[in-house]
Enzyme design. Structure first.
Site, PDB file in Angstrom:
ATOM      1  N   HIS A 174      -7.748  -5.828   0.302  1.00  0.00           N
ATOM      2  CA  HIS A 174      -6.536  -5.084   0.647  1.00  0.00           C
ATOM      3  C   HIS A 174      -5.697  -5.860   1.662  1.00  0.00           C
ATOM      4  O   HIS A 174      -5.743  -5.598   2.869  1.00  0.00           O
ATOM      5  CB  HIS A 174      -6.948  -3.722   1.206  1.00  0.00           C
ATOM      6  CG  HIS A 174      -5.847  -2.709   1.226  1.00  0.00           C
ATOM      7  ND1 HIS A 174      -5.254  -2.221   0.080  1.00  0.00           N
ATOM      8  CD2 HIS A 174      -5.223  -2.082   2.259  1.00  0.00           C
ATOM      9  CE1 HIS A 174      -4.335  -1.333   0.403  1.00  0.00           C
ATOM     10  NE2 HIS A 174      -4.290  -1.243   1.723  1.00  0.00           N
ATOM     11  N   SER A 200       0.835  -1.202   0.000  1.00  0.00           N
ATOM     12  CA  SER A 200       0.000   0.000   0.000  1.00  0.00           C
ATOM     13  C   SER A 200       0.878   1.265   0.000  1.00  0.00           C
ATOM     14  O   SER A 200       1.647   1.471  -0.935  1.00  0.00           O
ATOM     15  CB  SER A 200      -0.971  -0.049   1.186  1.00  0.00           C
ATOM     16  OG  SER A 200      -2.041   0.861   1.027  1.00  0.00           O
ATOM     17  N   ASP A 211     -10.226  -4.908  -4.061  1.00  0.00           N
ATOM     18  CA  ASP A 211      -9.583  -3.966  -3.136  1.00  0.00           C
ATOM     19  C   ASP A 211     -10.318  -2.626  -3.200  1.00  0.00           C
ATOM     20  O   ASP A 211     -10.329  -1.965  -4.238  1.00  0.00           O
ATOM     21  CB  ASP A 211      -8.113  -3.792  -3.514  1.00  0.00           C
ATOM     22  CG  ASP A 211      -7.296  -3.073  -2.451  1.00  0.00           C
ATOM     23  OD1 ASP A 211      -7.865  -2.245  -1.717  1.00  0.00           O
ATOM     24  OD2 ASP A 211      -6.083  -3.329  -2.361  1.00  0.00           O
TER      25      ASP A 211
END
Length: 227
Positions: free
Chosen positions: A206, A119, A179
């Site tokens: 995610h 991320s 996601d």
């Protein structure tokens, strides 16, 4: 015959992840890569407060060990400790300190064969490699990079143009079809900056997947660099 040396990989956590929490989140991946790769986890330098509770209460950092504090690499507002990957930020507050922290980790804990980022950590890992390719002596180029739920960082000034140049190192890009935090098109855009990029999709959201199909893909990618 000598045993194969495990690859050493510096892993950059996502936003609002503690060092301990990130180690736990990568536990399945660590198990999947046992004997093939050593994962060294690093979270950001900036504490991230919990969102206010129903009555505006926040958690007490003073009672929380440093390795358990949620942290981030940079914030997208000047006055608030928040981050949005999908909006043009007013600032990238704290980014320089984070680059310094990664440089220190590379020097103090290295050498490393590769980088892994999740991320916000994936965006930072890509930026680190772009700076290294552009000649920044703090960031020797790794042999490979793995980016999970990654995205191109926005609003980073002159550094943004550096990221628009092709990044010439082997890369594996992992992202989920569902996601909701970092939509898959963001990860696809980041992958397009790496000629020869390998993409690995999964049906989840995610997180860092480590089920059998992903494990095989990770090992196939990493085995290129085994010594």
């Amino acid at each position: 015959m000598a045993a194969q040396r495990p690859l050493r990989v510096l892993c950059l956590a996502g936003f609002r992840q503690s060092e301990r929490g990130f180690r736990e989140k990568t536990g399945a991946l660590r198990k999947a890569l046992r004997g093939r790769a050593e994962l060294v986890c690093l979270s950001g330098p900036h504490p991230v407060p919990d969102p206010p509770g129903p009555e505006g209460a926040r958690s007490d950092f003073g009672s929380c060990p440093p390795e358990e504090q949620p942290r981030g690499w940079w914030f997208s507002e000047q006055e608030a400790d928040v981050f949005s990957a999908l909006e043009e930020p007013a600032v990238c507050r704290g980014l320089e300190e984070s680059l310094g922290m990664v440089a220190q980790a590379l020097n103090r804990l290295g050498p490393f064969d590769g980088l892994l980022g999740f991320s916000q950590g994936a965006a930072l890992a890509a930026l680190v490699c772009a700076l290294g390719q552009a000649g920044d002596p703090r960031f020797p180029l790794p042999r490979f990079i793995l980016l999970v739920s990654g995205f191109c960082p926005r609003g980073i000034g002159f550094k943004e143009s550096i990221l628009q140049r092709p990044l010439s190192l082997p890369s594996l890009h992992v992202f989920g079809d569902t996601d909701k935090v970092i939509p898959s098109q963001e990860s696809v855009q980041l992958a397009s900056q790496f000629p020869g990029a390998i993409t690995l999709t999964h049906s989840g959201g995610h997180f860092i997947p480590a089920a059998a199909p992903q494990r095989q893909a990770y090992l196939k990618f990493l085995d290129q660099f085994a010594e």
